[in-house]
Enzyme design. Structure first.
Site, PDB file in Angstrom:
ATOM      1  N   PRO A  11     -11.456 -95.700  78.511  1.00  0.00           N
ATOM      2  CA  PRO A  11     -10.893 -95.960  79.823  1.00  0.00           C
ATOM      3  C   PRO A  11     -11.685 -96.951  80.678  1.00  0.00           C
ATOM      4  CG  PRO A  11     -11.834 -93.752  79.716  1.00  0.00           C
ATOM      5  CD  PRO A  11     -11.799 -94.281  78.314  1.00  0.00           C
ATOM      6  N   ASN A  12     -10.923 -97.767  81.374  1.00  0.00           N
ATOM      7  CA  ASN A  12     -11.410 -98.771  82.332  1.00  0.00           C
ATOM      8  C   ASN A  12     -12.010-100.006  81.661  1.00  0.00           C
ATOM      9  OD1 ASN A  12     -10.760 -97.210  84.734  1.00  0.00           O
ATOM     10  ND2 ASN A  12     -12.389 -95.836  84.061  1.00  0.00           N
ATOM     11  N   ARG A  19     -14.183-105.453  86.825  1.00  0.00           N
ATOM     12  CA  ARG A  19     -14.875-104.202  87.151  1.00  0.00           C
ATOM     13  C   ARG A  19     -16.391-104.390  87.142  1.00  0.00           C
ATOM     14  NH1 ARG A  19     -15.708 -99.511  82.659  1.00  0.00           N
ATOM     15  NH2 ARG A  19     -16.539 -97.933  84.054  1.00  0.00           N
ATOM     16  N   TYR A  24     -21.136-105.010  83.941  1.00  0.00           N
ATOM     17  CA  TYR A  24     -20.407-105.234  82.684  1.00  0.00           C
ATOM     18  C   TYR A  24     -20.168-106.704  82.355  1.00  0.00           C
ATOM     19  CZ  TYR A  24     -19.616-100.235  83.185  1.00  0.00           C
ATOM     20  OH  TYR A  24     -19.803 -98.882  83.319  1.00  0.00           O
ATOM     21  N   ASN A  75     -16.478 -97.411  71.791  1.00  0.00           N
ATOM     22  CA  ASN A  75     -17.027 -97.316  73.146  1.00  0.00           C
ATOM     23  C   ASN A  75     -16.156 -96.308  73.891  1.00  0.00           C
ATOM     24  OD1 ASN A  75     -17.884 -97.485  75.766  1.00  0.00           O
ATOM     25  ND2 ASN A  75     -18.110 -99.709  75.782  1.00  0.00           N
ATOM     26  N   ALA A  78     -16.163 -93.542  79.892  1.00  0.00           N
ATOM     27  CA  ALA A  78     -16.531 -92.306  80.606  1.00  0.00           C
ATOM     28  C   ALA A  78     -16.328 -91.054  79.756  1.00  0.00           C
ATOM     29  CB  ALA A  78     -15.748 -92.195  81.910  1.00  0.00           C
ATOM     30  N   GLU A  98     -21.405 -95.579  67.952  1.00  0.00           N
ATOM     31  CA  GLU A  98     -21.131 -95.534  69.397  1.00  0.00           C
ATOM     32  C   GLU A  98     -21.758 -96.763  70.057  1.00  0.00           C
ATOM     33  OE1 GLU A  98     -22.909 -92.054  71.166  1.00  0.00           O
ATOM     34  OE2 GLU A  98     -22.442 -92.691  73.220  1.00  0.00           O
ATOM     35  N   HIS A 100     -22.238 -99.091  73.854  1.00  0.00           N
ATOM     36  CA  HIS A 100     -22.062 -99.235  75.304  1.00  0.00           C
ATOM     37  C   HIS A 100     -22.530-100.630  75.716  1.00  0.00           C
ATOM     38  CE1 HIS A 100     -21.156 -95.017  75.681  1.00  0.00           C
ATOM     39  NE2 HIS A 100     -22.166 -94.797  74.855  1.00  0.00           N
ATOM     40  N   ARG A 107     -28.814 -95.351  84.258  1.00  0.00           N
ATOM     41  CA  ARG A 107     -27.879 -95.367  85.390  1.00  0.00           C
ATOM     42  C   ARG A 107     -27.766 -93.973  86.021  1.00  0.00           C
ATOM     43  NH1 ARG A 107     -22.583 -98.101  83.398  1.00  0.00           N
ATOM     44  NH2 ARG A 107     -22.132 -97.940  85.644  1.00  0.00           N
TER      45      ARG A 107
END
Ligand code: DQA
Length: 144
Positions: A11-12, A19, A24, A75, A78, A98, A100, A107
């Site tokens: 998501p996103n 964003r 990012y 990825n 969230a 995985e 990111h 963070r």
């Protein structure tokens, strides 16, 4: 024989470019997918990049990868931090790496824990879009 890798973005991540560019970057999802296609070609891989904001759809894609024996670069965005359902679906897929873009460990405190890492072969985080290049390189070594 094609060496296929699904690249699944949660998501996103369809909002890349707009964003939080300070976190990012300025490039959008299409640019990320194009870069992944280039990197994959250099490694003799074929990629199938997908993005969804929908947990059920992401789980369906993981089931498909499990049934087809397809490698996955994931990825989970969230979902990384709270989705036991994505964890359970990812547990059926091998190899799965995985990734990111940012370094979640540096963070917000809720980002410090991944419920996905335990079922991934490994995690690559914090290198911007290059995290995907490193993941493709790593996954190509785990595939026949
Ligand atoms: C992310 C990190 C997550 O914490 C966040 O929710 C994302 C993107 C990353 O690629 O840095 O959406 O997975």
């Amino acid at each position: 024989m094609t060496r296929l890798v699904m690249i699944l973005n949660g998501p996103n991540l369809g909002r890349l470019g707009a964003r939080q560019p300070e976190i990012y970057g300025e490039l959008n999802l299409s640019a990320l997918e194009a870069a992944c296609r280039r990197w994959a070609e250099e490694l003799g891989l074929e990629v199938d990049p997908r993005q969804t904001d929908d947990e059920a759809e992401l789980i369906g894609w993981l089931h498909q990868a499990a049934d087809q024996g397809t490698a996955v670069v994931l990825n989970p965005a969230a979902f990384t931090h709270y989705s036991y359902a994505v964890h359970d679906a990812a547990a059926e897929v091998d190899p799965l790496i995985e990734v990111h873009i940012s370094n979640p460990a540096g963070r917000d405190s809720f980002r410090r824990h991944s419920v996905i890492s335990a079922v991934a072969r490994g995690t690559i985080a914090g290198f911007g879009f290059d995290s995907y290049r490193l993941a493709l390189d790593a996954i190509s070594r785990l595939m026949p």
